[in-house]
Design a protein around this motif. Structure first.
Motif, PDB file in Angstrom:
ATOM      1  N   PRO A 105       0.775  -1.048  -0.189  1.00 14.56           N
ATOM      2  CA  PRO A 105      -0.048   0.028  -0.084  1.00 14.56           C
ATOM      3  C   PRO A 105       0.959   1.289  -0.010  1.00 14.56           C
ATOM      4  CG  PRO A 105      -0.240  -1.055   2.178  1.00 14.56           C
ATOM      5  CD  PRO A 105       0.768  -2.006   1.368  1.00 14.56           C
ATOM      6  N   SER A 106       0.507   2.422  -0.740  1.00 15.79           N
ATOM      7  CA  SER A 106       1.128   3.665  -0.728  1.00 15.79           C
ATOM      8  C   SER A 106       1.176   4.277   0.804  1.00 15.79           C
ATOM      9  CB  SER A 106       0.340   4.490  -1.676  1.00 15.79           C
ATOM     10  OG  SER A 106      -0.570   5.117  -1.093  1.00 15.79           O
ATOM     11  N   SER A 107       2.241   5.092   0.833  1.00 17.15           N
ATOM     12  CA  SER A 107       2.360   5.577   2.184  1.00 17.15           C
ATOM     13  C   SER A 107       1.257   6.609   2.569  1.00 17.15           C
ATOM     14  CB  SER A 107       3.803   6.482   2.316  1.00 17.15           C
ATOM     15  OG  SER A 107       3.513   7.541   1.445  1.00 17.15           O
ATOM     16  N   SER A 108       0.449   7.030   1.444  1.00 14.16           N
ATOM     17  CA  SER A 108      -0.805   7.857   1.841  1.00 14.16           C
ATOM     18  C   SER A 108      -1.852   6.982   2.242  1.00 14.16           C
ATOM     19  CB  SER A 108      -0.933   8.756   0.773  1.00 14.16           C
ATOM     20  OG  SER A 108      -1.725   7.972  -0.253  1.00 14.16           O
ATOM     21  N   THR A 109      -1.805   5.915   1.766  1.00 15.31           N
ATOM     22  CA  THR A 109      -2.927   5.033   2.369  1.00 15.31           C
ATOM     23  C   THR A 109      -2.683   4.554   3.689  1.00 15.31           C
ATOM     24  OG1 THR A 109      -3.054   4.191  -0.081  1.00 15.31           O
ATOM     25  CG2 THR A 109      -4.322   2.980   1.677  1.00 15.31           C
ATOM     26  N   VAL A 110      -1.552   4.128   4.060  1.00 16.06           N
ATOM     27  CA  VAL A 110      -1.279   3.752   5.442  1.00 16.06           C
ATOM     28  C   VAL A 110      -1.134   5.102   6.180  1.00 16.06           C
ATOM     29  CG1 VAL A 110       0.637   3.250   6.979  1.00 16.06           C
ATOM     30  CG2 VAL A 110       0.605   2.135   4.569  1.00 16.06           C
ATOM     31  N   SER A 111      -0.985   6.217   5.851  1.00 15.97           N
ATOM     32  CA  SER A 111      -1.083   7.430   6.729  1.00 15.97           C
ATOM     33  C   SER A 111      -2.940   7.438   7.111  1.00 15.97           C
ATOM     34  CB  SER A 111      -0.723   8.800   6.037  1.00 15.97           C
ATOM     35  OG  SER A 111       0.850   8.821   6.214  1.00 15.97           O
ATOM     36  N   ARG A 112      -3.524   7.588   5.874  1.00 20.15           N
ATOM     37  CA  ARG A 112      -5.009   7.689   6.094  1.00 20.15           C
ATOM     38  C   ARG A 112      -5.535   6.613   7.120  1.00 20.15           C
ATOM     39  NH1 ARG A 112      -6.579   8.658   0.025  1.00 20.15           N
ATOM     40  NH2 ARG A 112      -4.567   7.656  -0.441  1.00 20.15           N
ATOM     41  N   ALA A 133     -17.564  15.763  19.525  1.00 21.80           N
ATOM     42  CA  ALA A 133     -18.187  16.429  18.394  1.00 21.80           C
ATOM     43  C   ALA A 133     -17.271  16.584  17.133  1.00 21.80           C
ATOM     44  CB  ALA A 133     -18.931  17.767  18.656  1.00 21.80           C
ATOM     45  N   TYR A 134     -16.006  17.265  17.384  1.00 19.71           N
ATOM     46  CA  TYR A 134     -15.039  17.151  16.593  1.00 19.71           C
ATOM     47  C   TYR A 134     -14.481  16.082  16.058  1.00 19.71           C
ATOM     48  CZ  TYR A 134     -10.429  18.375  14.437  1.00 19.71           C
ATOM     49  OH  TYR A 134      -9.122  18.158  13.587  1.00 19.71           O
ATOM     50  N   ASN A 135     -14.490  15.035  17.028  1.00 18.85           N
ATOM     51  CA  ASN A 135     -13.811  13.639  16.448  1.00 18.85           C
ATOM     52  C   ASN A 135     -14.834  13.017  15.495  1.00 18.85           C
ATOM     53  OD1 ASN A 135     -11.757  11.966  16.607  1.00 18.85           O
ATOM     54  ND2 ASN A 135     -13.330  10.400  17.576  1.00 18.85           N
ATOM     55  N   LEU A 136     -16.345  13.200  15.878  1.00 21.24           N
ATOM     56  CA  LEU A 136     -17.206  12.457  15.018  1.00 21.24           C
ATOM     57  C   LEU A 136     -17.267  13.155  13.576  1.00 21.24           C
ATOM     58  CD1 LEU A 136     -20.451  12.247  17.274  1.00 21.24           C
ATOM     59  CD2 LEU A 136     -19.312  10.454  16.029  1.00 21.24           C
ATOM     60  N   LEU A 137     -16.682  14.487  13.388  1.00 19.20           N
ATOM     61  CA  LEU A 137     -16.795  15.105  12.337  1.00 19.20           C
ATOM     62  C   LEU A 137     -15.509  14.655  11.725  1.00 19.20           C
ATOM     63  CD1 LEU A 137     -17.482  17.438  10.220  1.00 19.20           C
ATOM     64  CD2 LEU A 137     -15.933  18.927  11.553  1.00 19.20           C
ATOM     65  N   GLN A 138     -14.534  14.546  12.170  1.00 19.06           N
ATOM     66  CA  GLN A 138     -13.229  14.318  11.661  1.00 19.06           C
ATOM     67  C   GLN A 138     -13.382  12.828  11.211  1.00 19.06           C
ATOM     68  OE1 GLN A 138     -11.194  15.672  10.125  1.00 19.06           O
ATOM     69  NE2 GLN A 138     -10.068  17.197  11.214  1.00 19.06           N
ATOM     70  N   MET A 139     -13.882  11.906  12.021  1.00 19.80           N
ATOM     71  CA  MET A 139     -14.198  10.420  11.405  1.00 19.80           C
ATOM     72  C   MET A 139     -14.949  10.139  10.426  1.00 19.80           C
ATOM     73  SD  MET A 139     -14.810   7.939  14.897  1.00 19.80           S
ATOM     74  CE  MET A 139     -16.108   7.556  14.292  1.00 19.80           C
ATOM     75  N   ALA A 140     -16.164  11.151  10.083  1.00 21.98           N
ATOM     76  CA  ALA A 140     -16.683  11.125   8.810  1.00 21.98           C
ATOM     77  C   ALA A 140     -16.075  11.483   7.727  1.00 21.98           C
ATOM     78  CB  ALA A 140     -17.948  12.067   9.082  1.00 21.98           C
ATOM     79  N   LEU A 141     -15.054  12.555   8.003  1.00 23.61           N
ATOM     80  CA  LEU A 141     -14.211  12.936   6.796  1.00 23.61           C
ATOM     81  C   LEU A 141     -13.183  12.032   6.581  1.00 23.61           C
ATOM     82  CD1 LEU A 141     -13.853  16.726   7.722  1.00 23.61           C
ATOM     83  CD2 LEU A 141     -15.343  15.779   6.045  1.00 23.61           C
ATOM     84  N   SER A 142     -12.741  11.090   7.524  1.00 22.82           N
ATOM     85  CA  SER A 142     -11.579  10.410   7.402  1.00 22.82           C
ATOM     86  C   SER A 142     -12.142   9.082   6.793  1.00 22.82           C
ATOM     87  CB  SER A 142     -11.064   9.815   8.923  1.00 22.82           C
ATOM     88  OG  SER A 142     -10.476  10.985   9.167  1.00 22.82           O
ATOM     89  N   ILE A 143     -13.236   8.639   7.156  1.00 24.47           N
ATOM     90  CA  ILE A 143     -14.091   7.303   6.470  1.00 24.47           C
ATOM     91  C   ILE A 143     -14.244   7.827   5.022  1.00 24.47           C
ATOM     92  CG2 ILE A 143     -15.968   6.003   6.307  1.00 24.47           C
ATOM     93  CD1 ILE A 143     -16.097   6.191   9.383  1.00 24.47           C
ATOM     94  N   PHE A 144     -14.892   8.787   4.744  1.00 28.68           N
ATOM     95  CA  PHE A 144     -14.822   9.247   3.310  1.00 28.68           C
ATOM     96  C   PHE A 144     -13.893   9.303   2.520  1.00 28.68           C
ATOM     97  CE2 PHE A 144     -15.395  12.403  -0.040  1.00 28.68           C
ATOM     98  CZ  PHE A 144     -16.368  11.689  -0.740  1.00 28.68           C
ATOM     99  N   THR A 145     -12.748   9.658   3.104  1.00 28.68           N
ATOM    100  CA  THR A 145     -11.416   9.775   2.375  1.00 28.68           C
ATOM    101  C   THR A 145     -10.691   8.445   2.169  1.00 28.68           C
ATOM    102  OG1 THR A 145     -11.043  12.084   3.351  1.00 28.68           O
ATOM    103  CG2 THR A 145      -9.145  10.749   2.695  1.00 28.68           C
ATOM    104  N   VAL A 146     -10.813   7.662   3.137  1.00 28.74           N
ATOM    105  CA  VAL A 146     -10.530   6.254   3.055  1.00 28.74           C
ATOM    106  C   VAL A 146     -11.332   5.474   2.081  1.00 28.74           C
ATOM    107  CG1 VAL A 146     -10.115   3.913   4.160  1.00 28.74           C
ATOM    108  CG2 VAL A 146      -9.170   6.113   5.353  1.00 28.74           C
ATOM    109  N   VAL A 147     -12.585   5.446   2.092  1.00 28.98           N
ATOM    110  CA  VAL A 147     -13.479   4.570   1.254  1.00 28.98           C
ATOM    111  C   VAL A 147     -13.411   5.009  -0.191  1.00 28.98           C
ATOM    112  CG1 VAL A 147     -15.796   4.049   0.751  1.00 28.98           C
ATOM    113  CG2 VAL A 147     -15.000   4.222   3.058  1.00 28.98           C
ATOM    114  N   SER A 148     -13.437   6.664  -0.472  1.00 29.83           N
ATOM    115  CA  SER A 148     -13.433   7.125  -1.642  1.00 29.83           C
ATOM    116  C   SER A 148     -12.182   7.481  -2.331  1.00 29.83           C
ATOM    117  CB  SER A 148     -14.348   8.131  -1.856  1.00 29.83           C
ATOM    118  OG  SER A 148     -13.824   9.317  -1.287  1.00 29.83           O
ATOM    119  N   GLY A 149     -11.273   7.710  -1.382  1.00 28.54           N
ATOM    120  CA  GLY A 149      -9.849   8.125  -2.044  1.00 28.54           C
ATOM    121  C   GLY A 149     -10.000   9.542  -2.303  1.00 28.54           C
TER     122      GLY A 149
END
Length: 178
Positions: free
Chosen positions: A11-18, A77-93
């Motif tokens: 896996p690329s380093s950005s995938t591992v980081s995400r 609240a902040y973490n829920l927002l960031q988790m949603a953004l992170s999940i979207f980023t990991v799933v969609s790229g």
């Protein structure tokens, strides 16, 4: 040709980081959720056998514990927002917040939130220890109450550590300026 197959399977380093970033956000979520439940449910009633009086303490009876609860809720609240953004980023790229603004939001948000969580944890530890000493000398033992408050502050501290680690990973993604 064999080298190409081996390098493409990694896996690329950005995938591992995400992925690591998402893991830190999930861990923060779990720690903050348990800290929230422990602190909100923390209630102790004890009776003084000599006078027959009873005393009941809840987290909202003390300013430091109210502050600790506020930091947990804000961090949650902040973490829920960031988790949603992170999940979207990991799933969609793809990132929802593109460009420098998204990376700066992640970096500074994680930095600020980690310090907010740390201050809440410190307030909870300090208040719990001070109050434990005060009530230790009185005839009303509240050991269970203060142990739960310390456990909540400890989980908040673990949440801080996960958010601080996340801020390190978000700093790697910051655009390099010449």
């Amino acid at each position: 040709m064999a080298e190409t197959a081996d390098s493409s399977s990694k896996p690329s380093s950005s995938t591992v980081s995400r992925t690591v970033l998402l893991l830190m956000r999930v861990l923060t979520f779990v720690f903050l959720l348990i800290a929230l439940i422990l602190l909100a449910a923390n209630k102790e009633t004890e009776e003084d056998t000599s006078s027959g009086d009873s005393a009941e303490f809840k987290f909202n009876d003390f300013r430091a514990f109210r502050y600790m609860m506020a930091t947990i809720v804000i961090g949650f609240a902040y973490n829920l927002l960031q988790m949603a953004l992170s999940i979207f980023t990991v799933v969609s790229g793809n990132r929802i917040l593109n460009g420098n603004v998204g990376y700066l939001f992640d970096f500074f948000g994680d930095k600020i939130m980690s310090f907010v969580l740390l201050s809440g944890s410190a307030a909870g530890f300090g208040a719990s220890e001070d109050l434990h000493i005060i009530f230790k000398n009185a005839e009303l033992p509240f050991n269970v109450y203060f142990a739960k408050a310390n456990a909540s502050a400890s989980l908040l501290l673990f949440g801080f550590m996960c958010t601080a680690i996340a801020s390190i990973f978000t700093s790697f993604a910051l655009p390099k300026k010449a």
